[in-house]
Design an enzyme around this catalytic site. Structure first.
Site, PDB file in Angstrom:
ATOM      1  N   SER A 199     -10.231  51.334  51.129  1.00  0.00           N
ATOM      2  CA  SER A 199     -11.538  51.917  51.458  1.00  0.00           C
ATOM      3  C   SER A 199     -11.965  51.543  52.874  1.00  0.00           C
ATOM      4  O   SER A 199     -11.252  50.816  53.571  1.00  0.00           O
ATOM      5  CB  SER A 199     -12.601  51.469  50.443  1.00  0.00           C
ATOM      6  OG  SER A 199     -12.996  50.142  50.698  1.00  0.00           O
ATOM      7  N   SER A 326     -15.552  39.515  62.416  1.00  0.00           N
ATOM      8  CA  SER A 326     -16.891  40.083  62.265  1.00  0.00           C
ATOM      9  C   SER A 326     -17.811  39.498  63.324  1.00  0.00           C
ATOM     10  O   SER A 326     -17.675  38.310  63.683  1.00  0.00           O
ATOM     11  CB  SER A 326     -17.429  39.734  60.882  1.00  0.00           C
ATOM     12  OG  SER A 326     -18.835  39.852  60.880  1.00  0.00           O
ATOM     13  N   TYR A 352     -18.669  33.551  54.954  1.00  0.00           N
ATOM     14  CA  TYR A 352     -17.940  34.684  55.542  1.00  0.00           C
ATOM     15  C   TYR A 352     -17.771  34.466  57.049  1.00  0.00           C
ATOM     16  O   TYR A 352     -16.678  34.567  57.605  1.00  0.00           O
ATOM     17  CB  TYR A 352     -18.761  35.937  55.238  1.00  0.00           C
ATOM     18  CG  TYR A 352     -18.332  37.226  55.876  1.00  0.00           C
ATOM     19  CD1 TYR A 352     -17.388  38.042  55.256  1.00  0.00           C
ATOM     20  CD2 TYR A 352     -18.907  37.675  57.069  1.00  0.00           C
ATOM     21  CE1 TYR A 352     -17.019  39.265  55.822  1.00  0.00           C
ATOM     22  CE2 TYR A 352     -18.556  38.877  57.633  1.00  0.00           C
ATOM     23  CZ  TYR A 352     -17.613  39.674  57.012  1.00  0.00           C
ATOM     24  OH  TYR A 352     -17.254  40.871  57.570  1.00  0.00           O
ATOM     25  N   LYS A 356     -14.417  33.889  59.369  1.00  0.00           N
ATOM     26  CA  LYS A 356     -14.099  34.827  60.456  1.00  0.00           C
ATOM     27  C   LYS A 356     -14.002  34.078  61.796  1.00  0.00           C
ATOM     28  O   LYS A 356     -13.196  34.429  62.655  1.00  0.00           O
ATOM     29  CB  LYS A 356     -15.154  35.936  60.539  1.00  0.00           C
ATOM     30  CG  LYS A 356     -15.162  36.875  59.321  1.00  0.00           C
ATOM     31  CD  LYS A 356     -13.964  37.803  59.293  1.00  0.00           C
ATOM     32  CE  LYS A 356     -14.117  38.925  58.271  1.00  0.00           C
ATOM     33  NZ  LYS A 356     -12.935  39.770  58.141  1.00  0.00           N
ATOM     34  N   THR A 387     -19.756  51.090  55.282  1.00  0.00           N
ATOM     35  CA  THR A 387     -18.565  51.137  54.428  1.00  0.00           C
ATOM     36  C   THR A 387     -18.955  50.706  53.014  1.00  0.00           C
ATOM     37  O   THR A 387     -20.022  50.106  52.827  1.00  0.00           O
ATOM     38  CB  THR A 387     -17.489  50.151  54.940  1.00  0.00           C
ATOM     39  OG1 THR A 387     -18.034  48.819  54.859  1.00  0.00           O
ATOM     40  CG2 THR A 387     -17.071  50.441  56.373  1.00  0.00           C
TER      41      THR A 387
HETATM   42  N1  LIG Z   1     -18.201  47.325  57.809  1.00  0.00           N
HETATM   43  C1  LIG Z   1     -18.658  46.487  58.697  1.00  0.00           C
HETATM   44  O1  LIG Z   1     -19.723  46.670  59.285  1.00  0.00           O
HETATM   45  C2  LIG Z   1     -17.860  45.276  59.042  1.00  0.00           C
HETATM   46  C3  LIG Z   1     -18.402  44.395  59.997  1.00  0.00           C
HETATM   47  C4  LIG Z   1     -17.677  43.285  60.360  1.00  0.00           C
HETATM   48  C5  LIG Z   1     -16.436  43.056  59.816  1.00  0.00           C
HETATM   49  N2  LIG Z   1     -15.940  43.909  58.879  1.00  0.00           N
HETATM   50  C6  LIG Z   1     -14.621  43.584  58.320  1.00  0.00           C
HETATM   51  O2  LIG Z   1     -13.856  44.760  58.246  1.00  0.00           O
HETATM   52  C7  LIG Z   1     -12.885  44.637  57.222  1.00  0.00           C
HETATM   53  C8  LIG Z   1     -12.932  45.870  56.338  1.00  0.00           C
HETATM   54  O3  LIG Z   1     -14.185  45.887  55.673  1.00  0.00           O
HETATM   55  P1  LIG Z   1     -14.928  47.220  55.234  1.00  0.00           P
HETATM   56  O4  LIG Z   1     -16.291  47.174  55.819  1.00  0.00           O
HETATM   57  O5  LIG Z   1     -14.064  48.392  55.485  1.00  0.00           O
HETATM   58  O6  LIG Z   1     -15.119  46.946  53.671  1.00  0.00           O
HETATM   59  P2  LIG Z   1     -14.514  47.663  52.375  1.00  0.00           P
HETATM   60  O7  LIG Z   1     -14.791  49.099  52.420  1.00  0.00           O
HETATM   61  O8  LIG Z   1     -15.042  46.875  51.225  1.00  0.00           O
HETATM   62  O9  LIG Z   1     -12.954  47.412  52.520  1.00  0.00           O
HETATM   63  C9  LIG Z   1     -12.412  46.153  52.300  1.00  0.00           C
HETATM   64  C10 LIG Z   1     -10.980  46.281  51.890  1.00  0.00           C
HETATM   65  O10 LIG Z   1     -10.469  44.964  51.613  1.00  0.00           O
HETATM   66  C11 LIG Z   1      -9.891  44.988  50.320  1.00  0.00           C
HETATM   67  N3  LIG Z   1      -9.957  43.708  49.624  1.00  0.00           N
HETATM   68  C12 LIG Z   1     -11.058  43.002  49.301  1.00  0.00           C
HETATM   69  N4  LIG Z   1     -10.710  41.924  48.581  1.00  0.00           N
HETATM   70  C13 LIG Z   1      -9.365  41.952  48.437  1.00  0.00           C
HETATM   71  C14 LIG Z   1      -8.430  41.139  47.792  1.00  0.00           C
HETATM   72  N5  LIG Z   1      -8.794  40.049  47.120  1.00  0.00           N
HETATM   73  N6  LIG Z   1      -7.131  41.471  47.849  1.00  0.00           N
HETATM   74  C15 LIG Z   1      -6.734  42.586  48.507  1.00  0.00           C
HETATM   75  N7  LIG Z   1      -7.574  43.408  49.135  1.00  0.00           N
HETATM   76  C16 LIG Z   1      -8.882  43.097  49.099  1.00  0.00           C
HETATM   77  C17 LIG Z   1     -10.683  46.018  49.564  1.00  0.00           C
HETATM   78  O11 LIG Z   1      -9.981  46.398  48.402  1.00  0.00           O
HETATM   79  P3  LIG Z   1     -10.768  46.907  47.081  1.00  0.00           P
HETATM   80  O12 LIG Z   1     -11.037  48.358  47.346  1.00  0.00           O
HETATM   81  O13 LIG Z   1      -9.784  46.664  45.991  1.00  0.00           O
HETATM   82  O14 LIG Z   1     -11.996  46.082  46.977  1.00  0.00           O
HETATM   83  C18 LIG Z   1     -10.811  47.102  50.621  1.00  0.00           C
HETATM   84  O15 LIG Z   1      -9.628  47.842  50.722  1.00  0.00           O
HETATM   85  C19 LIG Z   1     -13.202  43.347  56.494  1.00  0.00           C
HETATM   86  O16 LIG Z   1     -12.359  42.318  56.951  1.00  0.00           O
HETATM   87  C20 LIG Z   1     -14.631  43.061  56.891  1.00  0.00           C
HETATM   88  O17 LIG Z   1     -14.927  41.686  56.849  1.00  0.00           O
HETATM   89  C21 LIG Z   1     -16.632  45.007  58.478  1.00  0.00           C
END
Ligand SMILES: NC(=O)c1ccc[n+]([C@@H]2O[C@H](COP(=O)([O-])OP(=O)(O)OC[C@H]3O[C@@H](n4cnc5c(N)ncnc54)[C@H](OP(=O)(O)O)[C@@H]3O)[C@@H](O)[C@H]2O)c1
Length: 469
Positions: A199, A326, A352, A356, A387
């Protein structure tokens, strides 16, 4: 009718030129007037694909909807654009010339009745715009961009914490995008391993890299997600050759089993993207007894990356490791004593952010240590992107900031750029936001002591041992 005709020769294969030009989303990288371009039909670029383009005209803008009317890979493509004042037919023919490609571009403008006479007054500026556009296309396909750096605007913003943080919003993306160089490198045969593909940013990155031709190994944890993920990528890109691996990355036993499988497959990895992550508001231990924020966000990428290093090392061109961190880490200083938060002190966003911060420091340590292995290691943070992860972990933040959040593609942009752009392997050990190198510290008090930094890998190693025993 006004007809513009231009020809260029570029040192790229006919196939590469065709694929770059026929995907009219790329027009915003080379067309002298296009400011925005998106594909508005589903599926891969093909006959019938439509693109929505916004072009700057004087102080205003003009919208054109283009459709591919003829599509003959790798020979020619014909697009028809329809706008308020005119239709335009772009006929683009590609042929091999001295080991490169000759591109013959004709644009025929047909004005709405009554506008022909006025239009002829603009013929000269239109011809100059046509020449500028083809010069832009030539530069894009020559792919000779400068090495990554930092703009003076971004340096200034980082000196003032609030403007720096404002760049995390959609506004930062829009502002950054004005400076970006074209990315025309294709990734055919480039093997990318990406975690967290089910996702959000991971999914958006997977689709973009599949479109660019990369050979993908995607890691997800839910077995029921394999078929939907493959179907989704196939529908978007036409690619049916995606490999999916299963692993719960919060469990070191799963990380080790995944590593073992990939090592046995013995397929060199060109790009490793440590993207999987989540913010846990509730403190829980994994089945292996580790606090799960620390396990998933720091110990897991550390263990996975070290395990896969033999597949990343010593390629003829640098392999790339991309750690998704992050902006939250800007609030925290690396402290080994406080890296794993106990029950009394636990706070989800802090746990978190500390993990990071740890991954940001690892990025720098690995970059130094692995220079001679021809591996470059960089980190990026996506800003604030809407997201599923943000929706579930930070509902109040999302409600308040919804209007300024980036979409998934915008959040994933710098991951995609670090994986794909030719120039992105020219630096190592850096943190990126919006394709620019940014400082890993916004506050002096978050700079860690040398002893903490030097002790980080030993600390992770000891913690891992405690799991194995
Ligand atoms: N969105 C933002 O604004 C933002 C900001 C700063 C950093 N980030 C970083 O960006 C990255 C992606 O996040 P996102 O926002 O795209 O969130 P997301 O939509 O929740 O995607 C996270 C992904 O990580 C997977 N994941 C979580 N726990 C896991 C586990 N135990 N084993 C394997 N896979 C796992 C999820 O799988 P499932 O679908 O199975 O849960 C999903 O595919 C993360 O590292 C997050 O910290 C995001």
């Amino acid at each position: 009718m006004i007809t513009l005709h231009e020809e260029i020769v570029v040192p790229r294969s006919v196939e590469q030129c065709f694929r770059y030009v026929a995907d009219f989303r790329n027009a915003k990288e080379w067309d002298a007037t296009a400011t925005h371009a998106q594909k508005i039909t589903d599926g891969p670029v093909r006959l019938g694909s439509q693109f929505d383009l916004t072009c700057a005209v004087g102080p205003g803008s003009l919208r054109l909807v283009y459709e591919i009317e003829e599509y003959q890979p790798w020979h020619s493509v014909v697009l028809r654009g329809r706008g308020r004042y005119f239709d335009v037919k772009d006929t683009i023919v590609f042929s091999e010339r001295n080991g490169g490609t000759h591109i013959d571009y004709t644009a025929e403008f047909e004005y709405r009745p009554g506008l022909e006479k006025i239009a002829h007054r603009f013929e000269a500026p239109m011809r100059s715009m046509g020449a500028d556009s083809l010069a832009g296309l030539k530069a894009a396909l020559e792919d000779n961009n400068p090495n990554p750096g930092t703009s003076s605007d971004s340096l200034r913003a980082d000196n003032w914490v609030l403007p720096g943080v404002a760049m995390f919003s959609r506004w930062g993306y829009t502002r950054g995008a004005k400076r970006w160089k074209p990315v025309s490198r294709l990734m055919d045969g480039v093997h990318v391993v990406l975690t967290g593909a089910s996702s959000g940013l991971g999914l958006a990155t997977s689709i973009a890299l599949a479109e660019a031709g990369a050979k993908l190994t995607l890691v997800i944890r839910n077995p029921d997600g394999i078929v939907p993920l493959k179907n989704h990528i196939a529908a978007e890109t036409g690619r049916t050759d995606i490999t999916v691996e299963l692993a719960d990355l919060a469990l070191m036993s799963d990380v080790n089993a995944l590593t073992q499988r990939l090592i046995e497959r013995d397929e060199p990895i060109d790009v490793l993207i440590n993207n999987a992550g989540a913010l846990f508001n509730e403190r829980l231990l994994t089945d292996e007894g580790l606090e799960r924020s620390f396990a998933l966000l720091l110990l897991s990428p550390w263990q996975l990356t070290r395990g896969l290093k033999p597949l990343l090392a010593n390629h003829s061109t640098p392999s790339r490791i991309i750690n998704v961190i992050s902006g939250g880490m800007y609030t925290q200083r690396l402290s080994l004593k406080h890296l794993i938060m106990d029950e009394q002190s636990y706070d989800g966003p802090q746990a978190y952010a500390r993990a990071k911060r740890g991954l940001t420091v690892l990025t720098e340590l690995w970059a130094d240590a692995w220079r001679d292995d021809n591996i470059v290691v960089n980190a990026m943070h996506p800003g604030w992107a809407d997201t599923p992860g943000v929706k579930s972990a930070l509902p109040t933040f999302r409600r308040v900031t919804q209007k300024i959040l980036r979409n998934e593609q915008e959040g994933a942009d710098t991951i995609i750029w670090l994986a794909r752009a030719t120039e992105a392997d020219k630096v190592t050990g850096k943190l990126f936001l919006d394709r620019e190198i940014r400082s890993p510290y916004l506050l002096k008090k978050t700079i860690e002591r040398a002893s903490e930094r030097e002790g980080l890998e030993a600390f992770l190693s000891e913690t891992l041992e405690s799991v194995s025993n």
